[in-house]
Design a protein around this motif. Structure first.
Motif, PDB file in Angstrom:
ATOM      1  N   GLY A   1       5.920 -15.526 -13.009  1.00  0.00           N
ATOM      2  CA  GLY A   1       6.747 -14.987 -11.927  1.00  0.00           C
ATOM      3  C   GLY A   1       5.939 -14.233 -10.868  1.00  0.00           C
ATOM      4  O   GLY A   1       4.865 -13.689 -11.144  1.00  0.00           O
ATOM      5  N   GLY A   2       6.448 -14.210  -9.641  1.00  0.00           N
ATOM      6  CA  GLY A   2       5.810 -13.481  -8.522  1.00  0.00           C
ATOM      7  C   GLY A   2       6.842 -12.696  -7.733  1.00  0.00           C
ATOM      8  O   GLY A   2       7.988 -13.129  -7.584  1.00  0.00           O
ATOM      9  N   TRP A   3       6.431 -11.518  -7.229  1.00  0.00           N
ATOM     10  CA  TRP A   3       7.355 -10.648  -6.487  1.00  0.00           C
ATOM     11  C   TRP A   3       7.625 -11.201  -5.108  1.00  0.00           C
ATOM     12  O   TRP A   3       6.752 -11.740  -4.451  1.00  0.00           O
ATOM     13  N   GLY A   4       8.883 -11.045  -4.699  1.00  0.00           N
ATOM     14  CA  GLY A   4       9.227 -11.360  -3.334  1.00  0.00           C
ATOM     15  C   GLY A   4       8.968 -10.149  -2.419  1.00  0.00           C
ATOM     16  O   GLY A   4       8.396  -9.134  -2.826  1.00  0.00           O
ATOM     17  N   GLU A   5       9.390 -10.259  -1.158  1.00  0.00           N
ATOM     18  CA  GLU A   5       9.186  -9.178  -0.202  1.00  0.00           C
ATOM     19  C   GLU A   5      10.111  -7.983  -0.517  1.00  0.00           C
ATOM     20  O   GLU A   5      11.200  -8.171  -1.058  1.00  0.00           O
ATOM     21  N   TRP A   6       9.582  -6.758  -0.154  1.00  0.00           N
ATOM     22  CA  TRP A   6      10.414  -5.560  -0.316  1.00  0.00           C
ATOM     23  C   TRP A   6      11.542  -5.585   0.693  1.00  0.00           C
ATOM     24  O   TRP A   6      11.392  -6.081   1.809  1.00  0.00           O
ATOM     25  N   THR A   7      12.684  -5.042   0.287  1.00  0.00           N
ATOM     26  CA  THR A   7      13.787  -4.870   1.249  1.00  0.00           C
ATOM     27  C   THR A   7      13.504  -3.646   2.124  1.00  0.00           C
ATOM     28  O   THR A   7      12.561  -2.895   1.869  1.00  0.00           O
ATOM     29  N   ASP A   8      14.300  -3.493   3.139  1.00  0.00           N
ATOM     30  CA  ASP A   8      14.139  -2.304   3.988  1.00  0.00           C
ATOM     31  C   ASP A   8      14.541  -1.050   3.224  1.00  0.00           C
ATOM     32  O   ASP A   8      15.331  -1.100   2.270  1.00  0.00           O
TER      33      ASP A   8
ATOM     34  N   SER B   1      13.922  -2.278  -2.816  1.00  0.00           N
ATOM     35  CA  SER B   1      13.826  -3.122  -4.034  1.00  0.00           C
ATOM     36  C   SER B   1      13.182  -4.472  -3.694  1.00  0.00           C
ATOM     37  O   SER B   1      13.080  -4.851  -2.528  1.00  0.00           O
ATOM     38  N   ARG B   2      12.773  -5.141  -4.748  1.00  0.00           N
ATOM     39  CA  ARG B   2      12.213  -6.502  -4.627  1.00  0.00           C
ATOM     40  C   ARG B   2      12.599  -7.305  -5.878  1.00  0.00           C
ATOM     41  O   ARG B   2      12.914  -6.746  -6.918  1.00  0.00           O
ATOM     42  N   GLU B   3      12.543  -8.607  -5.777  1.00  0.00           N
ATOM     43  CA  GLU B   3      12.944  -9.485  -6.869  1.00  0.00           C
ATOM     44  C   GLU B   3      11.771 -10.400  -7.277  1.00  0.00           C
ATOM     45  O   GLU B   3      10.935 -10.760  -6.444  1.00  0.00           O
ATOM     46  N   CYS B   4      11.792 -10.743  -8.555  1.00  0.00           N
ATOM     47  CA  CYS B   4      10.720 -11.620  -9.111  1.00  0.00           C
ATOM     48  C   CYS B   4      11.133 -13.070  -8.920  1.00  0.00           C
ATOM     49  O   CYS B   4      11.483 -13.791  -9.861  1.00  0.00           O
ATOM     50  N   THR B   5      11.103 -13.491  -7.653  1.00  0.00           N
ATOM     51  CA  THR B   5      11.580 -14.848  -7.317  1.00  0.00           C
ATOM     52  C   THR B   5      10.578 -15.638  -6.499  1.00  0.00           C
ATOM     53  O   THR B   5      10.933 -16.685  -5.947  1.00  0.00           O
ATOM     54  N   ALA B   6       9.340 -15.184  -6.439  1.00  0.00           N
ATOM     55  CA  ALA B   6       8.375 -15.906  -5.609  1.00  0.00           C
ATOM     56  C   ALA B   6       7.081 -16.188  -6.380  1.00  0.00           C
ATOM     57  O   ALA B   6       6.059 -15.567  -6.091  1.00  0.00           O
ATOM     58  N   PRO B   7       7.124 -17.088  -7.348  1.00  0.00           N
ATOM     59  CA  PRO B   7       8.293 -17.862  -7.820  1.00  0.00           C
ATOM     60  C   PRO B   7       8.945 -17.184  -9.011  1.00  0.00           C
ATOM     61  O   PRO B   7       8.419 -16.201  -9.539  1.00  0.00           O
TER      62      PRO B   7
ATOM     63  N   ALA C   1       7.077  -2.439 -10.736  1.00  0.00           N
ATOM     64  CA  ALA C   1       8.461  -1.969 -10.662  1.00  0.00           C
ATOM     65  C   ALA C   1       9.226  -2.776  -9.640  1.00  0.00           C
ATOM     66  O   ALA C   1       8.693  -3.187  -8.614  1.00  0.00           O
ATOM     67  N   ALA C   2      10.489  -2.992  -9.945  1.00  0.00           N
ATOM     68  CA  ALA C   2      11.349  -3.714  -9.017  1.00  0.00           C
ATOM     69  C   ALA C   2      12.018  -2.774  -8.013  1.00  0.00           C
ATOM     70  O   ALA C   2      12.583  -3.246  -7.026  1.00  0.00           O
ATOM     71  N   LEU C   3      11.979  -1.446  -8.244  1.00  0.00           N
ATOM     72  CA  LEU C   3      12.659  -0.461  -7.381  1.00  0.00           C
ATOM     73  C   LEU C   3      11.646   0.603  -6.983  1.00  0.00           C
ATOM     74  O   LEU C   3      10.936   1.168  -7.812  1.00  0.00           O
ATOM     75  N   GLY C   4      11.570   0.854  -5.662  1.00  0.00           N
ATOM     76  CA  GLY C   4      10.673   1.892  -5.153  1.00  0.00           C
ATOM     77  C   GLY C   4      11.454   3.057  -4.544  1.00  0.00           C
ATOM     78  O   GLY C   4      12.461   2.839  -3.867  1.00  0.00           O
ATOM     79  N   THR C   5      11.026   4.276  -4.745  1.00  0.00           N
ATOM     80  CA  THR C   5      11.709   5.479  -4.248  1.00  0.00           C
ATOM     81  C   THR C   5      10.695   6.356  -3.495  1.00  0.00           C
ATOM     82  O   THR C   5       9.544   6.489  -3.927  1.00  0.00           O
ATOM     83  N   ASP C   6      11.141   6.952  -2.376  1.00  0.00           N
ATOM     84  CA  ASP C   6      10.230   7.772  -1.572  1.00  0.00           C
ATOM     85  C   ASP C   6      11.005   8.969  -0.989  1.00  0.00           C
ATOM     86  O   ASP C   6      12.223   8.885  -0.797  1.00  0.00           O
ATOM     87  N   ASN C   7      10.299  10.079  -0.739  1.00  0.00           N
ATOM     88  CA  ASN C   7      10.893  11.258  -0.090  1.00  0.00           C
ATOM     89  C   ASN C   7      10.910  11.003   1.396  1.00  0.00           C
ATOM     90  O   ASN C   7       9.878  10.799   2.018  1.00  0.00           O
ATOM     91  N   CYS C   8      12.089  11.007   1.911  1.00  0.00           N
ATOM     92  CA  CYS C   8      12.232  10.613   3.302  1.00  0.00           C
ATOM     93  C   CYS C   8      11.887  11.730   4.292  1.00  0.00           C
ATOM     94  O   CYS C   8      11.902  11.509   5.506  1.00  0.00           O
ATOM     95  N   THR C   9      11.565  12.965   3.845  1.00  0.00           N
ATOM     96  CA  THR C   9      11.234  14.064   4.759  1.00  0.00           C
ATOM     97  C   THR C   9       9.764  14.410   4.675  1.00  0.00           C
ATOM     98  O   THR C   9       9.338  15.443   5.248  1.00  0.00           O
ATOM     99  N   GLY C  10       9.030  13.625   3.969  1.00  0.00           N
ATOM    100  CA  GLY C  10       7.618  13.937   3.848  1.00  0.00           C
ATOM    101  C   GLY C  10       7.370  15.180   3.032  1.00  0.00           C
ATOM    102  O   GLY C  10       6.354  15.856   3.189  1.00  0.00           O
ATOM    103  N   GLY C  11       8.333  15.512   2.178  1.00  0.00           N
ATOM    104  CA  GLY C  11       8.187  16.689   1.324  1.00  0.00           C
ATOM    105  C   GLY C  11       8.813  17.946   1.899  1.00  0.00           C
ATOM    106  O   GLY C  11       8.836  18.991   1.262  1.00  0.00           O
ATOM    107  N   LEU C  12       9.313  17.844   3.121  1.00  0.00           N
ATOM    108  CA  LEU C  12       9.946  18.983   3.747  1.00  0.00           C
ATOM    109  C   LEU C  12      11.440  18.780   3.710  1.00  0.00           C
ATOM    110  O   LEU C  12      11.992  18.016   4.483  1.00  0.00           O
ATOM    111  N   CYS C  13      12.039  19.356   2.793  1.00  0.00           N
ATOM    112  CA  CYS C  13      13.477  19.211   2.640  1.00  0.00           C
ATOM    113  C   CYS C  13      14.153  20.474   3.179  1.00  0.00           C
ATOM    114  O   CYS C  13      13.759  21.594   2.865  1.00  0.00           O
TER     115      CYS C  13
END
Length: 948
Positions: free
Chosen positions: A276-283, A296-302, A314-326
């Protein structure tokens, strides 16, 4: 008429029943048969009757030959008269009429006469020979069997009864014995196999026909195919196979083996695994209230397929959207924001640890499988998976003639015809196409190294053990074990191919001598005026030196040698000649004789038909060979009397001689002698070797084999047999059959072996030998029984039956006993001759003298069946002496003087008749005839007196 009778006559007539009736026959004569010389009796009985007489062949039988009786019927009171006559064999034989001998009765009464039926009288007999004997048949199961039988001619006609294994055969729904004396079996069963005899009988005798052996065989049939096996590769193009066994049904009683292959292969394509290969990340998602965004991304390529690996990461990525300044100050969110990175790190560690463990497990499995396969390739070879071997050895159907063997069982004992015979080994090729397969893969038939072969498939499948392998430990190829195909194929039958076959070193062919040249067989003796005989023991070669051939007071040391070196120079390349006898030399070269010597040489040609051109050749001083004469032509230089087994030569010049033959057609036949010897394998306590020899059918050729086997300690396991080998350019095949498969094992690829045509056709130099190496599974197996089939393709076949005790053979017993085995090499004087010298001299003096009819020796030659090429005898000083020398050579083994005595007696009768019919002849002629008759009479008496 009754009214004119007197009262006394009237009462007498009434007493005899003449009240209106003619005589009525109560018993008429029956047809009768005279057995041997016993007369038969014919009877008549009538009521009422005054007189009864017999009339035979239209003539009245004399009253004295009648035997009459008269008595009164108690019921009616009427008189009954009974008359009887005898008829002898002589009366019947003396009668010559258009019909059989017959008799009838004539009865009288007062009202008239009555005649009975005609009764024929015949002489009963039954001839000995059947007009048609039943013939043996081999029929498939459920086939129709028709055995024809025409009984011998006889009177009365013989009745026919059929016997099976000496038991009567009755008619039922399947067997009919009533159809014109024939035996018809509508649907053959295995139980119908046996020995059938037609029994004809009448009132005289019983006659038995020749026994006809009926064999009901079962042709083998294939079972259903097994399921296809898995593809032998994990990825890409591979092979899968399926198998079947010849057990539906298994062949019985010589039935043919299943045609076709027991293993079938097919190509297969195994789908390769796709990782299996990872597809592109979503926005990224919108920033949440917790100051985080996700993608997220899916294992569909192929996508992973066919067992491929899943995508790493990992199929799911998480990030702090304030650069650490909340902006949120609430403690829980700050706590969560601070603790989330730690949680992500611990989750990744667990993921990678699991992936690493999986990779290690896969690597370990791959390594284990690789080592296992390498181990299998080092210690085992799947013979059936080799496409070359599968193509090189094909199943082939053949049936052997059922023959009895006097060495094994009583000829009267009925064979067990229900024993199964299953051919499980590679069988010889049948056409040139198969030979091409060998030429394409020559390396496959090189001598095998020391390895173990694990055989699955047909060798064990035919036994019904399809899933269990059998291991054979194969040493380096035995020098006397010859798989088919090892020997080069000689396409031609010319001399060039023949000589090349002798010189090339092959594994299947003539045994090369242990030394460059074998010592010659030699015999010698000192002879004088009395003559004598030289014999090379057990070779069929002898030399007769006639009496008076050597001058008085002179002696010669004469010798005779059989050449054992290469005899290629003897043959002509243009005529494609074959050596039919050994090369024999007699000498010395300066020998001076007054009359020819008689040499006898055995040959191996079948001379019944005119398919050979046989010539006598002699070696010159410069070691070249010249033709002396053709046996079919007349010559004054030498004489040749060709018989079925040997040739008698009258020679005048010492030297080396040989018989060569040129085949005139493919029907030319050369006789081969087949013999099988056995001995224990000295290198293997459980091993046993069978050696089959194919040599020219001459005593000399077989003597060489016997001598070699004596040294080796071999045992002759079956009486040697003769095979007629035709000059049709087809090969000779040898195969071993019916080996007890659970008691003995045979070296693989040796169950069928083959000699090319040129090897057999030119086998006069050294014996052809092939060997079968067997091994017992257990020391307790002390008996070996099998059959060895030797057959020419599209030609004759012989079966050598082997039944021996291995324990006795290991003791070194040599069971062969040569017929006519002798050690006498020379005889001098009168002991060497069958005809006494005095009688020989009288015969010569009588027949060498001319009379009115010419030379009497011509009549002597005619009566002794030596009447061809008379011009040779005419140039001799004493033709009768030379004729008697040839007769001595011709009858040296039998010693029977009856033929000579009968010929002399017959000639004496001819001359006596001639003398009687010509009484006016001259006194000289009469004296000659009288002397001839007296001499012949004396000769016959002396022959009987001196050789009783």
């Amino acid at each position: 008429m009754l009214c004119s009778l007197s009262p006394g006559s009237r009462s007498d007539a009434l007493q005899h029943g003449t009240s209106g009736t003619l005589p009525h026959f109560l018993q008429e004569p029956d047809d009768a048969y005279i057995i041997k010389s016993n007369p038969i009796k014919l009877k008549c009985r009538a009521r009422p009757a005054l007189q009864i007489f017999f009339k035979c062949n239209g003539e009245w039988v004399h009253q004295s030959q009648h035997q009459s009786q008269e008595h009164t019927d108690q019921g009616t009171g009427l008189k009954i008269r009974e008359v009887m006559i005898n008829v002898s064999r002589q009366q019947v034989e003396d009668f010559h009429g258009p019909e059989d001998y017959w008799c009838l009765c004539v009865a009288w009464s007062h009202l008239g006469t009555s005649k009975s039926r005609k009764a024929t009288v015949r002489i009963a007999y039954l001839r000995k020979n059947f007009e048609q004997d039943p013939q043996g048949r081999e029929v498939p199961i459920k086939g129709m069997i028709v055995l024809h039988c025409r009984p011998p001619e006889g009177v009365p006609v013989a009745e026919v009864e059929w016997l099976k294994n000496e038991e009567p055969v009755g008619s039922d729904g399947n067997i009919d014995t009533r159809a014109d004396h024939n035996l018809i079996i509508q649907k053959a069963r295995l139980s119908d196999s046996g020995n059938y005899t037609c029994l004809a009988s009448n009132i005289v005798a019983k006659r038995r026909s020749l026994t006809a052996t009926v064999v009901v065989f079962v042709n083998g049939g294939w079972s259903l195919w097994t399921d296809w096996s898995a593809c032998n590769v994990r990825c890409g193009r591979g092979v899968q196979k399926r198998s079947r066994t010849c057990t539906n049904p298994a062949p019985l009683n010589g039935g043919t083996f299943c045609e076709g292959m027991s293993v079938q292969k097919s190509t297969c394509n195994a789908l390769c695994p796709v990782d299996g290969g990872w597809g592109e990340w979503t926005d990224w998602t919108v920033c949440s209230a917790e100051c985080a965004r996700q993608r997220s991304r899916e294992c569909t390529a192929p996508e992973p397929k066919h067992g491929g690996r899943l995508c790493d990461g990992a199929a799911l990525g998480t990030d702090n959207c304030t650069g650490g300044l909340c902006t949120q100050s609430d403690q829980p969110p700050i706590y969560l924001s601070l603790s989330l990175p730690g949680l992500e790190v611990s989750s990744d560690v667990a993921l990678y640890s699991g992936l690493a463990a999986g990779v290690v497990t896969v690597v370990v499995l791959i390594v284990a499988v690789t080592l296992y396969r390498r181990n299998q390739s080092e210690y085992g070879v799947d013979v059936i998976d080799s496409s070359a071997l599968t193509g090189g050895f094909q199943s082939f159907s053949f049936k052997t003639a059922c023959q009895g063997n006097p060495l094994l069982i009583n000829s009267s004992q009925q064979p067990d015809l229900t024993v199964s015979r299953t051919y499980t080994s590679p069988i010889c090729f049948q056409d040139s196409m198969d030979k091409e397969l060998i030429s394409q893969e020559p390396s496959l038939f090189d001598p095998l190294p020391d390895l173990k072969v694990k055989v699955h498939s047909s060798f064990m499948v035919s036994l019904g053990v399809s899933e269990r392998g059998a291991e054979y430990h194969i040493q380096k190829a035995h020098p006397q074990t010859f798989p088919r195909g090892l020997a080069p194929d000689y396409s031609g039958v010319g001399l060039e191919g023949t000589l090349r076959g002798r010189r090339e070193k092959t594994l299947l062919g003539p045994l090369a001598p242990s030394t460059p040249s074998m010592p010659p067989l030699r015999t010698a003796g000192v002879f004088g005026h009395a003559g004598g005989r030289l014999v090379v023991p057990n070779t069929g070669v002898s030399l007769l030196v006639p009496h008076g051939g050597i001058a008085v007071d002179t002696t010669w040391e004469m010798y005779m040698v059989i050449n054992q070196e290469d005899s290629s120079s003897t043959l002509s390349e243009e005529r494609q000649e074959v050596l039919l006898s050994p090369e024999v030399t007699y000498g010395p070269l300066g020998l001076d004789l007054s009359c020819p010597v008689a040499m006898t040489i055995a040959h191996c040609a079948e001379v019944a038909a005119d398919n050979w051109s046989i010539r006598l050749k002699r070696q010159t001083r410069d070691n070249k060979w010249e033709e002396v004469m053709s046996v079919e032509e007349e010559s004054t230089s030498c004489y040749c009397l060709l018989e079925a087994q040997c040739c008698h030569l009258l020679l005048e010049h010492p030297g080396r001689y040989a018989l060569v033959g040129e085949p005139l057609s493919q029907e030319a036949v050369k006789r081969l002698r087949l013999a099988v010897f056995g001995s224990a394998d000295n290198t293997n306590p459980l091993g046993y070797s069978l050696r089959v020899y194919c040599v020219d059918d001459t005593p000399y050729a077989f003597q060489e084999v016997a001598s070699a086997e004596r040294v080796r300690g071999g045992c002759l396991l079956e009486e040697p047999k003769t095979l007629l080998f035709r000059g049709n350019s087809l090969s000779l095949q040898l195969s071993i059959q019916d080996v007890p498969q659970f008691l003995w094992s045979i070296k693989p690829f040796t169950t069928c072996q083959e000699f090319s045509f040129s090897q057999v056709w030119a086998s006069n130099q050294h014996p052809l030998q092939c060997a079968f190496s067997l091994e017992r599974y257990s020391p307790a197996s002390s008996q070996l029984s099998c059959k060895i089939s030797v057959r020419q393709v599209k030609g004759q076949e012989q079966i050598l039956q082997v039944y021996t005790s291995v324990v006795e053979v290991r003791g070194g017993l040599f069971l062969m006993k040569l017929s006519g085995d002798c050690t006498i090499t020379s005889q001098m004087g009168s002991r060497a001759f069958k005809i006494p010298l005095s009688i020989r001299q009288r015969i010569c003096a009588t027949f060498d003298t001319a009379n009115a009819k010419g030379k009497d020796w011509q009549l002597l030659a005619q009566k002794l069946c030596i009447d061809r090429n008379l011009c040779y005898f005419a140039r001799q000083e004493s033709p009768s002496a030379v004729i008697l020398s040839l007769w001595e050579a011709q009858n040296q083994d039998t010693g029977d003087l009856d033929s000579l005595a009968s010929a002399l007696e017959e000639i004496g009768k001819v001359h006596s008749t001639h003398s009687t019919s010509n009484r006016t002849s001259t006194q000289t002629t009469t004296g000659t005839t009288t002397r001839t008759t007296a001499t012949l009479g004396c000769s016959t008496e002396e022959l009987d007196a001196e050789f009783t």
